[in-house]
Design an enzyme around this catalytic site. Structure first.
Site, mmCIF file in Angstrom:
data_model
loop_
_atom_site.group_PDB
_atom_site.id
_atom_site.type_symbol
_atom_site.label_atom_id
_atom_site.label_comp_id
_atom_site.label_asym_id
_atom_site.label_seq_id
_atom_site.Cartn_x
_atom_site.Cartn_y
_atom_site.Cartn_z
ATOM 1 N N CYS A 171 0.794 -1.231 0.000
ATOM 2 C CA CYS A 171 0.000 0.000 0.000
ATOM 3 C C CYS A 171 0.826 1.281 0.000
ATOM 4 C CB CYS A 171 -0.961 -0.025 1.176
ATOM 5 S SG CYS A 171 -1.888 -1.563 1.196
ATOM 6 N N HIS A 219 -9.699 2.362 0.050
ATOM 7 C CA HIS A 219 -8.252 2.182 0.058
ATOM 8 C C HIS A 219 -7.865 1.562 -1.277
ATOM 9 C CE1 HIS A 219 -4.227 1.505 0.938
ATOM 10 N NE2 HIS A 219 -4.287 0.656 1.940
ATOM 11 N N HIS A 249 -2.497 8.332 5.884
ATOM 12 C CA HIS A 249 -2.814 7.048 5.259
ATOM 13 C C HIS A 249 -4.231 6.655 5.716
ATOM 14 C CE1 HIS A 249 -1.975 3.372 3.182
ATOM 15 N NE2 HIS A 249 -2.096 2.624 4.262
#
Lengths: 356, 400, 85
Positions: free
Chosen positions: B161, B329, B294
């Protein structure tokens, strides 16, 4: 700018390469289309509790990195940079087939976690407690060279002193099966000695891990200086020679300065023409060597090529099984490596001998 | 203190819009793109919510004018659309006029096709064209081809990620070192059964809208997206009299070296990444005006990242928000999506709200910005944290 | 009950790939996580799936698992009480 050196190596491949004291004295001869890597005793390097979730690729990567670290007398590094063309295919296959076979039920997380492309780099960092920079490149046959370039830039500018750089890929049963269907794998078994003269398309698939400690500090065990590395997403055969000559020129070199050219021929009649363009023409008078008859083909096989080049540089001898032509050289001061896969993702790497 | 690298173009496709302008209006209007999944046939349909892009593969293929024989996975399709927008935005007509490279990133690659045709490949020659498209580099090769980048450096990063943040980092480094004059950087990931089921097994998918930094957060919404930015050297900017959108001012990557998937409780890796980025930029924590966190809304991430922010900023926490409640996400693409949002924040002097936040977390006292806030911004910090302990921070600034 | 305990030990060894551990090495009250068998959060998720698949017990919050997986004894008691298959 600082110079960059290859200070240590660690290799696991289809040859018995995991002992740094030896250098292809005995060759494993194959007659096959797929070559699994020869395993070291993984337990000697990885505690069982840590190894229990690791597929072969992760084990190979972790162990090859440990061999390289030990040879460099280092307990830690400033960065870990990994290249892998296919990533952790064994775990990917396991998770995809479980999704389909169980219709998305009763799935467990382990193979999903392990399938992530940066698992090897992450596991190495976890094992070392290395908080440094940690990148993973996943771009087919230049995955490893991308890692090399990244490390080289950071060492030149002194952002790091020691960087662990490696290439790793593993065989997966389903991946092999489907690549046979599209003729990326040779239709019939071929021997190691004849594969490069094969008249068929496709390659002999394999796997392996080759790790190196790159450093801007020269050491007693330094193998070579990494002069340059360059990649091309595309190259046409007719512009290949020019690209190589320009690359040499930028480094102040001519064809006559190259003591050995190491090529990534894999015996695929459809694409080895790229190599022939160099070996039959501009480098016809240069000593030539190849390695994929020994290592097999995989996206990071060129890291085995760099392993072999490092060994040749240090030992100043080219193993017979690697020689492509009969031209000999008395001294190996400059080695040029060229690799591509299926006509794409070409790389040029230049090594220079270092007096230690 | 090192000079920043100019950003001269951006492109994006996400669940909240098909281009930069659409994404911006959704951001300021607080319009999220989270819904039930429609394009993937999964047994988890009613148990999860996702940030899905409206266009079908067929529509994207048409938009790119690809032949019927093409073997583009959705990751490649989305990436090509976003990258082409970025080139157009940077007003580049001859891409090979300068030494131009491409650094993309993906975690899924061609997994959407692999999982669809996994067994079918064995008997159906019509679908076998997708076999070559499985590996992560394939989508990047296709994007390069779409942009007309030839005989150059084209590579792919996959660090879960944090991938796209790392692509931006490498691009900036390649320009700084003089290897390239221009680098197109970013990331692309499509939704897949692979990631849906993977995150499901980790029990970190929310069954409703995700709530970053909320005490009662239940996990993340997965999303699909692609975004690319054009980075150019000062020489190109000067020669072409380019308009600069913002600068990549600093960057840092560090490894948590704590656990394969979870972040350390005190956010050690994220702390190091932020500190490194500040050091590269030659900035102090007080120079940061906004943090695009994040903020995935998993129990573990938000606690660890929040603590890392406190480690770096102490009592003077800048405004911060996570935009993942808008887009979901988007995994490897997230760093690029949020880079575009960070640049938009700088251009318009606004901070985008952290949607769906209700309850303050117990472990600390920091609270995200929950409403749209207008404020003069100079520098934005963007975090991207991934599996394998991979922590990245990129700083974007108005000034070089 | 002791049968279930033995069964669980075998399953845990197999499922979690604990190559160097034998059934006899695990006492009923040994803690499975931390200092005992050394299992971690990923193992806990594996065990949650095992509860569901083999015993028809569904857990929605991984935190619940921590208590249930304290030891083989605790786990066996919980399964005996809640199993649906």
């Amino acid at each position: 700018m600082k110079k960059v050196y290859i200070n240590s190596i660690g290799s696991i491949s289809a040859q018995k390469t995991f002992e740094n004291a030896s250098f292809l004295e005995t060759i494993a001869d194959y007659n096959d289309t797929v070559l699994p890597a020869i395993d070291p005793v993984y337990k000697d390097y990885i505690p069982p509790a840590a190894a229990r979730r690791m597929a072969k690729g992760i084990k190979m990567g972790v162990v090859a990195s440990k061999i390289a670290l030990a040879e460099a007398n280092l307990e830690n590094v400033d960065a870990v940079i990994t290249g892998t063309g296919m990533g952790c295919v064994v775990d990917s296959e396991k998770f995809v087939s479980a999704i389909i076979d169980n219709n998305e039920e009763y799935l467990t997380p382990t193979s999903f976690i392990q399938s992530t492309h940066n698992t090897v780099g992450g596991q190495i960092a976890l094992g070392l407690g290395c908080n440094g920079y940690n990148f993973t490149y996943v771009h087919a046959s230049i995955s490893f060279e991308s890692a090399l370039l990244d490390a080289k830039m950071q060492l030149e500018t002194e952002e790091a002193e020691n960087i662990l750089v490696g290439g790793v890929d593993e065989l997966g049963a389903h991946t092999v099966k489907i690549h046979r269907l599209i003729n990326h794998i040779k239709p019939e078994a071929v021997t190691s000695k004849t594969v490069l003269n094969s008249k068929t398309s496709g390659a002999v698939f394999s796997e392996g891990a080759n790790f190196f400690v790159l450093s801007n500090l020269r050491a007693a065990q330094t193998y070579a200086e990494l002069l340059d590395v360059k990649m091309f997403n595309t190259l046409e055969i007719r512009t290949l020679s020019k690209a190589v000559l320009t690359f040499l020129q930028v480094n102040g070199l001519f064809i006559s300065d190259v003591d050995l050219i190491i090529l990534g021929n894999n015996g695929d009649v459809a694409y080895d023409t790229y190599y022939h363009e160099l070996t039959d023409k501009v480098f016809a008078e240069t000593p030539q060597a190849t390695y994929k008859q020994l290592s097999g083909e995989f996206h990071t096989a060129s890291s085995f090529g760099l392993w072999m080049a490092s060994k040749i540089m240090k030992s100043q001898s080219v193993p017979e099984a690697a020689q492509l032509n009969t031209i000999q050289t008395s001294e190996v001061n400059t080695i040029l490596l060229y690799n591509q896969y299926r006509g794409e993702n070409h790389s040029l790497t230049l090594l220079r001998h270092v007096e230690v | 203190m090192s000079k920043g690298i100019a950003i001269t173009g951006m492109g994006i496709i996400s669940a909240i819009g098909n281009n930069v302008a659409e994404n911006y209006s959704a951001l300021i209007e607080g319009r999220k793109g989270i819904s039930r999944i429609s394009k993937i046939d999964t047994v988890h349909r009613d148990a999860i919510m996702v940030g899905e892009i409206e266009s079908s593969n067929e529509a994207l293929i048409q938009q790119l004018d690809l032949p019927a024989t093409n073997n583009y996975c959705r990751t490649a399709l989305l990436g090509a659309i976003a990258a082409k927008q970025a080139i157009a935005d940077a007003q580049i007509s001859d891409i090979n006029q300068y030494r131009t490279g491409l650094v993309s990133s993906t975690s899924v690659g061609g997994m959407d096709m692999t999982e669809t045709y996994y067994y079918d490949y064995l008997e159906n020659t019509n679908t076998q064209k997708y076999i070559e498209g499985h590996h992560a580099g394939d989508s990047t090769q296709k994007i390069a081809q779409q942009l007309g980048i030839h005989q150059s450096l084209v590579t792919t990063i996959s660090t879960a990620c944090s991938s796209a943040a790392n692509a931006i980092m490498l691009g900036a480094r390649l320009i700084k070192s003089g290897k390239l004059d221009r680098v197109v950087v970013g990331g692309t990931d499509c939704l897949s059964k692979f990631t849906i089921n993977g995150f499901k097994t980790l029990m970190i998918l929310s069954d409703t809208y995700s709530t970053p930094f909320d005490e009662n957060r239940k996990g993340l919404n997965l999303g699909e997206a692609a975004a690319f930015l054009v980075l150019e050297s000062d020489a190109v900017v000067k020669a072409e009299n380019k308009k600069v959108l913002a600068y990549v001012k600093g960057y840092g990557n560090a490894n948590d070296a704590y656990h394969q998937t979870a972040s350390s409780e005190n956010g050690d890796g994220a702390t190091l990444a932020m500190e490194k980025a500040l050091k590269v930029a030659g900035l102090k924590p007080s120079d940061i005006d906004y943090i695009n966190a994040h903020g995935t809304a998993t129990g573990n991430n938000d606690l660890s990242e929040g603590r890392a922010i406190i480690n770096v900023f102490g009592d003077a926490i800048p405004d911060f928000s996570s935009t993942k409640a808008y887009t979901g996400h988007t995994l490897a693409a997230a760093g690029a999506i949020e880079a575009v949002y960070s640049v938009l924040a700088l251009q318009h002097n606004v901070i985008f709200p952290n949607l769906n936040f209700k309850t303050q977390m117990k472990e600390f006292a920091i609270t995200p910005q929950t409403t749209l806030k207008e404020k003069e911004l100079q520098t934005v910090l963007s975090n991207s944290l991934g599996f394998g302990g991979n922590c990245s921070t990129v700083l974007f600034s108005k000034n070089a | 009950m002791s049968e279930l305990r033995e069964e669980l030990k075998e399953k845990i060894i197999e499922q979690l790939n604990l190559e160097d551990v034998a059934v006899a090495d695990i006492a009923d009250d040994d803690s499975l996580f931390g200092d005992g068998l050394g299992l971690d959060s990923i193992d806990a998720l594996e065990l949650i799936v095992m509860l569901d698949k083999d015993y028809g017990i569904k857990l929605s919050d991984p935190k619940e698992g921590r208590k249930i997986f304290e030891s083989i004894g605790v786990m066996a008691d919980y399964i005996a009480e809640h199993r649906t298959k």
